[in-house]
Scaffold this active site. Sequence first.
Site, PDB file in Angstrom:
ATOM      1  N   GLY A 148       0.764  -1.242   0.000  1.00 42.58           N
ATOM      2  CA  GLY A 148       0.000   0.000   0.000  1.00 42.58           C
ATOM      3  C   GLY A 148       0.796   1.295   0.000  1.00 42.58           C
ATOM      4  CD  GLU A 158       1.818   0.725   7.658  1.00 42.54           C
ATOM      5  OE1 GLU A 158       1.258   0.782   6.544  1.00 42.54           O
ATOM      6  OE2 GLU A 158       1.657  -0.218   8.441  1.00 42.54           O
ATOM      7  CG  ASP A 159      -1.153   1.621   3.428  1.00 49.10           C
ATOM      8  OD1 ASP A 159      -0.897   1.355   4.626  1.00 49.10           O
ATOM      9  OD2 ASP A 159      -1.753   0.829   2.677  1.00 49.10           O
ATOM     10  CG  ASP A 201      -8.246   0.620  10.268  1.00 50.46           C
ATOM     11  OD1 ASP A 201      -8.871   1.306  11.086  1.00 50.46           O
ATOM     12  OD2 ASP A 201      -8.812  -0.204   9.528  1.00 50.46           O
ATOM     13  CG  PHE A 212     -11.896  -0.041   3.014  1.00 51.96           C
ATOM     14  CD1 PHE A 212     -11.281  -0.714   4.057  1.00 51.96           C
ATOM     15  CD2 PHE A 212     -11.408  -0.209   1.733  1.00 51.96           C
ATOM     16  CE1 PHE A 212     -10.196  -1.556   3.823  1.00 51.96           C
ATOM     17  CE2 PHE A 212     -10.319  -1.050   1.485  1.00 51.96           C
ATOM     18  CZ  PHE A 212      -9.711  -1.731   2.542  1.00 51.96           C
ATOM     19  CB  VAL A 213      -9.791   5.462   1.553  1.00 50.51           C
ATOM     20  CG1 VAL A 213     -10.744   6.374   2.291  1.00 50.51           C
ATOM     21  CG2 VAL A 213      -8.596   5.119   2.436  1.00 50.51           C
ATOM     22  CG  ASP A 225      -5.277  -3.526  -2.002  1.00 46.78           C
ATOM     23  OD1 ASP A 225      -4.923  -3.087  -0.893  1.00 46.78           O
ATOM     24  OD2 ASP A 225      -5.470  -4.737  -2.206  1.00 46.78           O
ATOM     25  NE  ARG A 278      -1.869  -3.068  -4.359  1.00 44.56           N
ATOM     26  CZ  ARG A 278      -1.941  -3.226  -3.038  1.00 44.56           C
ATOM     27  NH1 ARG A 278      -1.894  -2.180  -2.260  1.00 44.56           N
ATOM     28  NH2 ARG A 278      -2.063  -4.425  -2.505  1.00 44.56           N
TER      29      ARG A 278
HETATM   30  P1  IMP Z   1      -4.175  -1.884  10.847  1.00 48.14           P
HETATM   31  O1  IMP Z   1      -3.246  -3.031  11.118  1.00 48.14           O
HETATM   32  O2  IMP Z   1      -5.574  -2.177  11.297  1.00 48.14           O
HETATM   33  O3  IMP Z   1      -3.666  -0.567  11.384  1.00 48.14           O
HETATM   34  O4  IMP Z   1      -4.326  -1.776   9.295  1.00 48.14           O
HETATM   35  C1  IMP Z   1      -3.312  -1.256   8.518  1.00 48.14           C
HETATM   36  C2  IMP Z   1      -3.317  -1.844   7.136  1.00 48.14           C
HETATM   37  O5  IMP Z   1      -4.619  -2.215   6.723  1.00 48.14           O
HETATM   38  C3  IMP Z   1      -2.853  -0.822   6.140  1.00 48.14           C
HETATM   39  O6  IMP Z   1      -1.457  -0.872   5.970  1.00 48.14           O
HETATM   40  C4  IMP Z   1      -3.637  -1.204   4.897  1.00 48.14           C
HETATM   41  O7  IMP Z   1      -2.927  -2.163   4.164  1.00 48.14           O
HETATM   42  C5  IMP Z   1      -4.903  -1.809   5.411  1.00 48.14           C
HETATM   43  N1  IMP Z   1      -6.019  -0.841   5.436  1.00 48.14           N
HETATM   44  C6  IMP Z   1      -6.632  -0.322   6.519  1.00 48.14           C
HETATM   45  N2  IMP Z   1      -7.615   0.526   6.170  1.00 48.14           N
HETATM   46  C7  IMP Z   1      -7.609   0.563   4.820  1.00 48.14           C
HETATM   47  C8  IMP Z   1      -8.387   1.289   3.847  1.00 48.14           C
HETATM   48  O8  IMP Z   1      -9.289   2.098   4.143  1.00 48.14           O
HETATM   49  N3  IMP Z   1      -8.076   1.041   2.538  1.00 48.14           N
HETATM   50  C9  IMP Z   1      -7.092   0.181   2.153  1.00 48.14           C
HETATM   51  N4  IMP Z   1      -6.342  -0.491   3.029  1.00 48.14           N
HETATM   52  C10 IMP Z   1      -6.601  -0.318   4.348  1.00 48.14           C
END
Ligand code: IMP
Length: 193
Positions: A56, A111-112, A115, A164-165, A171, A177
């Site tokens: 991402g 990081e992208d 969440d 969700f984006v 993606d 992407r």
């Molecule tokens: P976390 O582990 O819950 O913080 O999630 C982080 C990862 O989940 C990111 O690096 C993304 O790959 C994916 N992710 C979380 N939210 C989104 C979203 O809205 N769109 C796309 N990928 C997401």
Amino acid sequence: MNEPSPAAQHRLTEDPNIGRVLLTEQQLAERIQELGAQITEEYQDRRPLMVCVLRGAYAFTTDLAFAIDLPVEIDFIAVSSYGSSTRTSGVVRLVKDLDVDLTGRDVILVEDIVDTGLTLRYLRRSLEVRGPASLEVCTLLAREAADLEGLGVKYVGFTIPGDFVVGYGLDVGEKYRNLRYLAVYEPDEVSTP
Ligand code: IMP
């Protein structure tokens, strides 16, 4: 109303699952310039190693590196926690490790989106034990609800609500992407019997 032709439906820009634009190309570019300038100031005498979290963060890492006026190095790490869905599986898995030794390096983890913070916590634990001189986190996006202080995130592009984006590297099931901006993903309505 006329239905769009199958050819038009195949166009990314005509995709019915791509909703409201959250961040335009220009908004992304401007904020990334600011982040690049800030990092350039704060790493003046150092040669940071940018660790791009695949997949991402690839677009963000590229543009951020262009915005940093220092000789940076770039390496890649890949983790997986989402599979093909829009919900985290709750388990983070290392898919590809770094090639570079982190000992004594000034690492910026790119990081992208942060969440739940699960991925970041996993990556931090994994990188910290390798003896970097410093480790900072730069994320393009963070959820409003994310505990950025607790997670030790220094650089944040934008905080966003819970939608969700997709786009600009992000993606759903490996799709979207290459959209040049960030948009809200609108899944097809699931009809319950
Ligand atoms: P976390 O582990 O819950 O913080 O999630 C982080 C990862 O989940 C990111 O690096 C993304 O790959 C994916 N992710 C979380 N939210 C989104 C979203 O809205 N769109 C796309 N990928 C997401």
